[in-house]
Design an enzyme around this catalytic site. Sequence first.
Site, PDB file in Angstrom:
ATOM      1  CB  CYS A 160      34.742  37.089  38.555  1.00 13.60           C
ATOM      2  SG  CYS A 160      35.829  35.975  37.650  1.00 13.60           S
ATOM      3  NE  ARG A 180      37.133  34.485  42.053  1.00 14.36           N
ATOM      4  CZ  ARG A 180      37.977  34.235  41.060  1.00 14.36           C
ATOM      5  NH1 ARG A 180      39.182  34.783  41.054  1.00 14.36           N
ATOM      6  NH2 ARG A 180      37.622  33.451  40.060  1.00 14.36           N
ATOM      7  CG  ASP A 183      39.713  40.585  31.114  1.00 14.80           C
ATOM      8  OD1 ASP A 183      40.020  41.743  30.769  1.00 14.80           O
ATOM      9  OD2 ASP A 183      39.769  39.621  30.334  1.00 14.80           O
ATOM     10  CB  ILE A 222      45.197  45.452  31.717  1.00 13.41           C
ATOM     11  CG1 ILE A 222      44.193  46.531  32.148  1.00 13.41           C
ATOM     12  CG2 ILE A 222      45.321  45.418  30.199  1.00 13.41           C
ATOM     13  CD1 ILE A 222      44.630  47.952  31.802  1.00 13.41           C
ATOM     14  CB  SER A 282      42.489  35.069  29.416  1.00 14.69           C
ATOM     15  OG  SER A 282      43.405  35.928  28.767  1.00 14.69           O
TER      16      SER A 282
END
EC number: 2.1.1.45
Length: 283
Positions: A160, A180, A183, A222, A282
Site C-alpha cells: 500500500c 497507493r 484504509d 473509509i 478488511s
Amino acid sequence: MKQYLDLCQRIVDQGVWVENERTGKRCLTVINADLTYDVGNNQFPLVTTRKSFWKAAVAELLGYIRGYDNAADFRQLGTKTWDANANLNQAWLNNPYRKGEDDMGRVYGVQGRAWAKPDGGHIDQLKKIVDDLSRGVDDRGEILNFYNPGEFHMGCLRPCMYSHHFSLLGDTLYLNSTQRSCDVPLGLNFNMVQVYVFLALMAQITGKKPGLAYHKIVNAHIYQDQLELMRDVQLKREPFPAPQFHINPKIKTLQDLETWVTLDDFDVTGYQFHDPIQYPFSV
C-alpha cells in the site's frame, strides 16, 4: 492531528462510493491527500481522538527494515498486523508460492532488501540509500521501492505504501512517501507513525538532521462498516496536542536496526488520547 481529521471529514463530506473487489465491501473514497510531518521539531503525528497503539506500527517498520517475510517474525517484534493477510486471505492460502503458516511471500521488506535481478542475484535498496546518505550523497534516486508487479503473485498483498524517497539539502534529510491506497480509520493511523519514524531513524543512522516528511495518499477511503464510527464518534472529539517521539541515541547504524533494536528503544511522551474505537478490519 488537524490534517488527519480534515482528511477524514473530507472523505465523509465529499467521498464517492466505490465497490472494492478484493474485500467485497463498499468504500467512501477520495483521490489524493497530502500530509506533512515535522520530524525536525518532534511533532509526532499520533492520533489523539482515539487511543493509538504506536508500538505495533514501529515494530512493523522494523520488520520491513529487516526484510522479514513471515508473520511470526513480526509477532516476535511486537505486532500481529500480518497474521490475517498471511493466514486468512483465501487467495493467498490457495497460492502455490505460499510456503506454509505465517508466510507472507515477497512483500514489502523482501523487495526493499532483496529485489530480484533478472540476471540473477538481488539488490539491497535500503543499504545503498543508507551508504549514500552517510557519505552525504544524494543522487536524486535515493528511493526505496516495494512495488514489484513482476512478483505480485508471489506475495499475500500488494504494498500500500510502496515508495520512500529520501533527499538531502545540506545536512538535513527529507522524505517523500507515496501510498497507493489507505484504509484511513485503521491504516493511516499506522502509516503516519511509520513515515515519521522512518525519517527519524534514517536521519539518526546516517548522521543527518531530520527535516519534513511528506506523505502522499492516492486512494484514501473509509469502508462502509467503519463510516458510522468515524462520522458519529471520532470526528465529534476534540484532538489533544501532539506528543513527542524518542529514539535510543545508541542506535547508530543500519546493522543496529537489523540486530539488537527492540521496541524498548523507543518511547512516546506527552500522549493524551480519547477512548479506543474498534474499527472493523478488511482482509
